[in-house]
Design a protein around this motif. Structure first.
Motif, PDB file in Angstrom:
ATOM      1  N   ALA A   1      11.598  -4.188  -2.173  1.00  0.00           N
ATOM      2  CA  ALA A   1      10.749  -4.402  -0.984  1.00  0.00           C
ATOM      3  C   ALA A   1       9.264  -4.413  -1.334  1.00  0.00           C
ATOM      4  CB  ALA A   1      11.046  -3.326   0.052  1.00  0.00           C
ATOM      5  N   GLY A   2       8.873  -3.872  -2.474  1.00  0.00           N
ATOM      6  CA  GLY A   2       7.459  -3.903  -2.829  1.00  0.00           C
ATOM      7  C   GLY A   2       7.132  -3.022  -4.019  1.00  0.00           C
ATOM      8  N   ILE A   3       5.905  -3.213  -4.506  1.00  0.00           N
ATOM      9  CA  ILE A   3       5.421  -2.449  -5.662  1.00  0.00           C
ATOM     10  C   ILE A   3       4.071  -1.847  -5.291  1.00  0.00           C
ATOM     11  CG2 ILE A   3       4.698  -2.565  -8.092  1.00  0.00           C
ATOM     12  CD1 ILE A   3       6.323  -5.249  -8.255  1.00  0.00           C
ATOM     13  N   VAL A   4       3.912  -0.547  -5.522  1.00  0.00           N
ATOM     14  CA  VAL A   4       2.603   0.078  -5.354  1.00  0.00           C
ATOM     15  C   VAL A   4       1.906  -0.006  -6.717  1.00  0.00           C
ATOM     16  CG1 VAL A   4       1.354   2.196  -4.808  1.00  0.00           C
ATOM     17  CG2 VAL A   4       3.491   1.672  -3.609  1.00  0.00           C
ATOM     18  N   ASP A   5       0.792  -0.718  -6.757  1.00  0.00           N
ATOM     19  CA  ASP A   5       0.083  -0.894  -8.036  1.00  0.00           C
ATOM     20  C   ASP A   5      -0.853   0.286  -8.282  1.00  0.00           C
ATOM     21  OD1 ASP A   5      -1.244  -1.706 -10.283  1.00  0.00           O
ATOM     22  OD2 ASP A   5      -1.858  -3.664  -9.498  1.00  0.00           O
ATOM     23  N   GLY A   6      -0.536   1.078  -9.272  1.00  0.00           N
ATOM     24  CA  GLY A   6      -1.374   2.232  -9.593  1.00  0.00           C
ATOM     25  C   GLY A   6      -2.047   2.052 -10.936  1.00  0.00           C
ATOM     26  N   GLY A   7      -2.169   0.806 -11.387  1.00  0.00           N
ATOM     27  CA  GLY A   7      -2.796   0.557 -12.686  1.00  0.00           C
ATOM     28  C   GLY A   7      -1.815   0.786 -13.823  1.00  0.00           C
ATOM     29  N   ALA A   8      -2.310   0.624 -15.043  1.00  0.00           N
ATOM     30  CA  ALA A   8      -1.455   0.827 -16.216  1.00  0.00           C
ATOM     31  C   ALA A   8      -1.171   2.328 -16.367  1.00  0.00           C
ATOM     32  CB  ALA A   8      -2.139   0.284 -17.459  1.00  0.00           C
ATOM     33  N   CYS A   9       0.062   2.657 -16.718  1.00  0.00           N
ATOM     34  CA  CYS A   9       0.437   4.070 -16.876  1.00  0.00           C
ATOM     35  C   CYS A   9      -0.377   4.699 -18.010  1.00  0.00           C
ATOM     36  CB  CYS A   9       1.924   4.188 -17.182  1.00  0.00           C
ATOM     37  SG  CYS A   9       2.965   3.510 -15.867  1.00  0.00           S
TER      38      CYS A   9
ATOM     39  N   ILE B   1       2.516   9.925  -1.808  1.00  0.00           N
ATOM     40  CA  ILE B   1       3.734   9.425  -1.155  1.00  0.00           C
ATOM     41  C   ILE B   1       4.756  10.563  -1.009  1.00  0.00           C
ATOM     42  CG2 ILE B   1       5.731   7.879  -1.469  1.00  0.00           C
ATOM     43  CD1 ILE B   1       3.745   5.872  -2.812  1.00  0.00           C
ATOM     44  N   LEU B   2       4.915  11.337  -2.093  1.00  0.00           N
ATOM     45  CA  LEU B   2       5.879  12.449  -2.062  1.00  0.00           C
ATOM     46  C   LEU B   2       5.490  13.482  -0.999  1.00  0.00           C
ATOM     47  CD1 LEU B   2       6.426  12.926  -5.900  1.00  0.00           C
ATOM     48  CD2 LEU B   2       8.283  12.656  -4.234  1.00  0.00           C
ATOM     49  N   ARG B   3       4.190  13.745  -0.867  1.00  0.00           N
ATOM     50  CA  ARG B   3       3.740  14.734   0.130  1.00  0.00           C
ATOM     51  C   ARG B   3       3.950  14.217   1.540  1.00  0.00           C
ATOM     52  NH1 ARG B   3      -1.093  15.373  -3.166  1.00  0.00           N
ATOM     53  NH2 ARG B   3      -0.611  16.990  -4.713  1.00  0.00           N
ATOM     54  N   LYS B   4       3.648  12.933   1.748  1.00  0.00           N
ATOM     55  CA  LYS B   4       3.790  12.375   3.103  1.00  0.00           C
ATOM     56  C   LYS B   4       5.262  12.363   3.530  1.00  0.00           C
ATOM     57  CE  LYS B   4      -0.430   9.708   3.372  1.00  0.00           C
ATOM     58  NZ  LYS B   4      -1.056   8.670   2.542  1.00  0.00           N
ATOM     59  N   ILE B   5       6.147  12.048   2.601  1.00  0.00           N
ATOM     60  CA  ILE B   5       7.573  11.981   2.950  1.00  0.00           C
ATOM     61  C   ILE B   5       8.180  13.377   2.988  1.00  0.00           C
ATOM     62  CG2 ILE B   5       9.822  11.148   2.122  1.00  0.00           C
ATOM     63  CD1 ILE B   5       8.480   8.625   1.205  1.00  0.00           C
ATOM     64  N   ASP B   6       7.680  14.234   2.138  1.00  0.00           N
ATOM     65  CA  ASP B   6       8.153  15.621   2.019  1.00  0.00           C
ATOM     66  C   ASP B   6       9.666  15.724   1.812  1.00  0.00           C
ATOM     67  OD1 ASP B   6       7.668  18.301   1.709  1.00  0.00           O
ATOM     68  OD2 ASP B   6       7.874  18.768   3.851  1.00  0.00           O
ATOM     69  N   ALA B   7      10.213  14.770   1.076  1.00  0.00           N
ATOM     70  CA  ALA B   7      11.613  14.839   0.632  1.00  0.00           C
ATOM     71  C   ALA B   7      11.614  14.335  -0.804  1.00  0.00           C
ATOM     72  CB  ALA B   7      12.491  13.952   1.497  1.00  0.00           C
ATOM     73  N   PRO B   8      12.533  14.839  -1.642  1.00  0.00           N
ATOM     74  CA  PRO B   8      12.545  14.371  -3.028  1.00  0.00           C
ATOM     75  C   PRO B   8      12.835  12.868  -3.132  1.00  0.00           C
ATOM     76  CG  PRO B   8      14.389  15.862  -2.590  1.00  0.00           C
ATOM     77  CD  PRO B   8      13.544  15.860  -1.373  1.00  0.00           C
ATOM     78  N   LEU B   9      12.232  12.230  -4.112  1.00  0.00           N
ATOM     79  CA  LEU B   9      12.475  10.805  -4.353  1.00  0.00           C
ATOM     80  C   LEU B   9      13.139  10.637  -5.715  1.00  0.00           C
ATOM     81  CD1 LEU B   9       9.102   9.271  -3.067  1.00  0.00           C
ATOM     82  CD2 LEU B   9      11.352   9.046  -1.988  1.00  0.00           C
ATOM     83  N   ALA B  10      14.296   9.983  -5.705  1.00  0.00           N
ATOM     84  CA  ALA B  10      14.921   9.596  -6.970  1.00  0.00           C
ATOM     85  C   ALA B  10      14.112   8.423  -7.493  1.00  0.00           C
ATOM     86  CB  ALA B  10      16.368   9.188  -6.732  1.00  0.00           C
ATOM     87  N   ALA B  11      13.819   8.396  -8.772  1.00  0.00           N
ATOM     88  CA  ALA B  11      13.074   7.259  -9.324  1.00  0.00           C
ATOM     89  C   ALA B  11      13.317   7.130 -10.819  1.00  0.00           C
ATOM     90  CB  ALA B  11      11.571   7.376  -9.038  1.00  0.00           C
TER      91      ALA B  11
ATOM     92  N   THR C   1       0.846  -1.198   0.000  1.00  0.00           N
ATOM     93  CA  THR C   1       0.000   0.000   0.000  1.00  0.00           C
ATOM     94  C   THR C   1       0.881   1.247   0.000  1.00  0.00           C
ATOM     95  OG1 THR C   1      -0.018   0.159   2.407  1.00  0.00           O
ATOM     96  CG2 THR C   1      -1.750  -1.205   1.381  1.00  0.00           C
ATOM     97  N   GLU C   2       0.242   2.396  -0.235  1.00  0.00           N
ATOM     98  CA  GLU C   2       0.948   3.676  -0.160  1.00  0.00           C
ATOM     99  C   GLU C   2       1.600   3.868   1.204  1.00  0.00           C
ATOM    100  OE1 GLU C   2      -2.363   5.965  -2.386  1.00  0.00           O
ATOM    101  OE2 GLU C   2      -1.359   7.336  -1.004  1.00  0.00           O
ATOM    102  N   GLU C   3       0.849   3.537   2.259  1.00  0.00           N
ATOM    103  CA  GLU C   3       1.370   3.727   3.628  1.00  0.00           C
ATOM    104  C   GLU C   3       2.609   2.863   3.863  1.00  0.00           C
ATOM    105  OE1 GLU C   3      -1.907   3.399   2.968  1.00  0.00           O
ATOM    106  OE2 GLU C   3      -2.235   5.540   3.312  1.00  0.00           O
ATOM    107  N   GLU C   4       2.544   1.612   3.388  1.00  0.00           N
ATOM    108  CA  GLU C   4       3.713   0.736   3.544  1.00  0.00           C
ATOM    109  C   GLU C   4       4.899   1.298   2.748  1.00  0.00           C
ATOM    110  OE1 GLU C   4       1.520  -3.605   4.221  1.00  0.00           O
ATOM    111  OE2 GLU C   4       1.622  -2.779   2.209  1.00  0.00           O
ATOM    112  N   ALA C   5       4.607   1.809   1.560  1.00  0.00           N
ATOM    113  CA  ALA C   5       5.677   2.373   0.730  1.00  0.00           C
ATOM    114  C   ALA C   5       6.347   3.538   1.455  1.00  0.00           C
ATOM    115  CB  ALA C   5       5.107   2.842  -0.615  1.00  0.00           C
ATOM    116  N   VAL C   6       5.549   4.391   2.090  1.00  0.00           N
ATOM    117  CA  VAL C   6       6.109   5.536   2.819  1.00  0.00           C
ATOM    118  C   VAL C   6       7.059   5.046   3.906  1.00  0.00           C
ATOM    119  CG1 VAL C   6       5.532   7.431   4.412  1.00  0.00           C
ATOM    120  CG2 VAL C   6       4.193   7.099   2.306  1.00  0.00           C
ATOM    121  N   LYS C   7       6.616   4.046   4.668  1.00  0.00           N
ATOM    122  CA  LYS C   7       7.460   3.528   5.765  1.00  0.00           C
ATOM    123  C   LYS C   7       8.765   2.948   5.227  1.00  0.00           C
ATOM    124  CE  LYS C   7       3.798   2.365   9.015  1.00  0.00           C
ATOM    125  NZ  LYS C   7       2.729   1.374   8.948  1.00  0.00           N
TER     126      LYS C   7
END
Ligand code: TXA
Ligand code: MG
Length: 327
Positions: free
Chosen positions: A157-165, A121-131, A4-10
């Motif tokens: 560690a995991g995949i957040v499934d957001g559907g097809a891009c 996820i970006l807002r919750k972490i409030d730090a830039p994410l390299a991706a 989930t998004e929450e798990e991804a944040v952690k």
């Protein structure tokens, strides 16, 4: 493994990597300010150490805290296209915490992605994410969670499934730091026409020094494991028994009835990439269809060359096709 998004944040906060959906392609995310997390991205992707990582932000305000100055042209484009599939080359502040992510470069390539899960996820972490794209270096960018699982599933560690891009091709990368010119370093859905509609009178140049400016452009890219070769004439298809052939829906429809039994008898498999009359749909499905050739276990695939046309999206598709073809 789907998370989930929450798990991804952690997981991200602990310095590990997870795959996240964006509107362009799935990204392999990690805290851009954490050297160990960055090192994991390079390891998982088997990415050459001199190839910097694109960084993602949730807002223009957040981005502004990390870069020196945002040029007038960059700001106009950011205001118009953010969040969206446009990435900007910008100068980092001195002593930037992003220097690991950029592999030591003083420039960063930054974007604000348009996907609700990734933005949250970006807002919750409030730090830039390299991706960077969530694929092993050199292979095709994934546009579904399944494609990520197939390639990197065992390593992250995991995949957040957001559907097809919804876009399906990587973002356009530009350098809009100068007053008089915008340089397109990697073509994408937003091209010259769209940029000029926001910056009338500014010249937009393409392809210039692409391999010099963007290290990733010098590596073989976006290709499936099966070698793919260009095919110029429809009639040549029958000369390649046991192969697979990518072709547009229009080319597929023009194959005569009498040819089909010949193709079947020669064990030639046809893979439609979709209609030239719906390029957005073609772009959405492009990488998934190209990657699917590897499941057919053919020794060689061919690509019946289409004419994608001169729109920004047509040029972006042509650019990706050029990289797929092992000429
Ligand atoms: O749509 C996209 O841009 C996706 C999604 C996940 O955001 N990301 C993506 O990342 O396509 P990647 O790493 O596959 O491609 C980024 C390209 C690479 O060719 C890399 O060399 C180049 O951008 N790049 C990244 N940071 C750079 C920098 N600081 N200077 C020059 N080139 C850079
Ligand atoms: Mg990539």
């Amino acid at each position: 493994m789907l998370i989930t998004e929450e798990e991804a944040v952690k997981i991200l906060m602990l310095g590990d990597t997870v795959a996240v959906p964006t509107e362009t392609v799935y990204g392999l995310a990690a805290l851009a300010t954490n050297p160990e997390a960055i090192a994991k991205i390079f390891e998982v992707k088997n990415r050459p150490a001199d190839n910097p990582l694109i960084c993602h932000f949730h807002s223009i305000e957040q981005l502004a805290r990390f870069v020196k100055a945002i040029s007038a042209n960059t700001l106009l484009l950011l205001n118009h296209f953010s969040p969206g599939p446009l990435s900007y080359m910008l100068d980092l502040r001195d002593d930037s915490p992003l220097l690991f992510a950029t592999a030591g470069s003083r420039q960063v390539i930054a974007r604000i992605p348009d996907h609700p899960f990734f933005l949250s996820i970006l807002r919750k972490i409030d730090a830039p994410l390299a991706a960077p794209s969530a694929n092993t270096s050199g292979s095709i960018s994934p546009t579904t969670a399944d494609m990520v699982e197939e390639d990197l599933g065992g390593k992250i560690a995991g995949i957040v499934d957001g559907g097809a891009c919804t876009v399906g091709l990587e973002s356009t990368i530009i350098d809009a730091r100068r007053m008089e010119v915008v340089i397109i370093l990697r073509p994408g859905t937003i091209g010259e026409t769209e940029i000029q509609s926001v910056l009338p009178g500014i010249s937009v140049r393409s392809g210039e020094n692409e391999t010099k400016a963007i290290p990733g452009a010098k590596y073989r890219h976006y290709a499936p494991a099966t070698p793919v070769t260009a095919l110029k004439n429809m009639a040549d298809i029958i000369n390649h028994p046991g192969s697979a052939v990518f072709l547009t829906l229009e080319d597929m429809q023009s194959i005569t009835r009498s040819t089909y039994p010949v193709l079947t008898s020669k064990n030639i498999q046809l893979l439609s990439i979709g209609s030239l009359h719906d390029l957005p749909a073609m772009a959405r499905n492009f990488y998934r269809i190209i990657a699917s050739v590897d499941t057919l276990k053919v020794e060689q695939a061919f690509f019946l060359l289409p004419s994608f046309g001169n729109t920004s999206l047509g040029k972006a598709l042509q650019n990706r096709l050029d990289r797929i073809l092992s000429l």
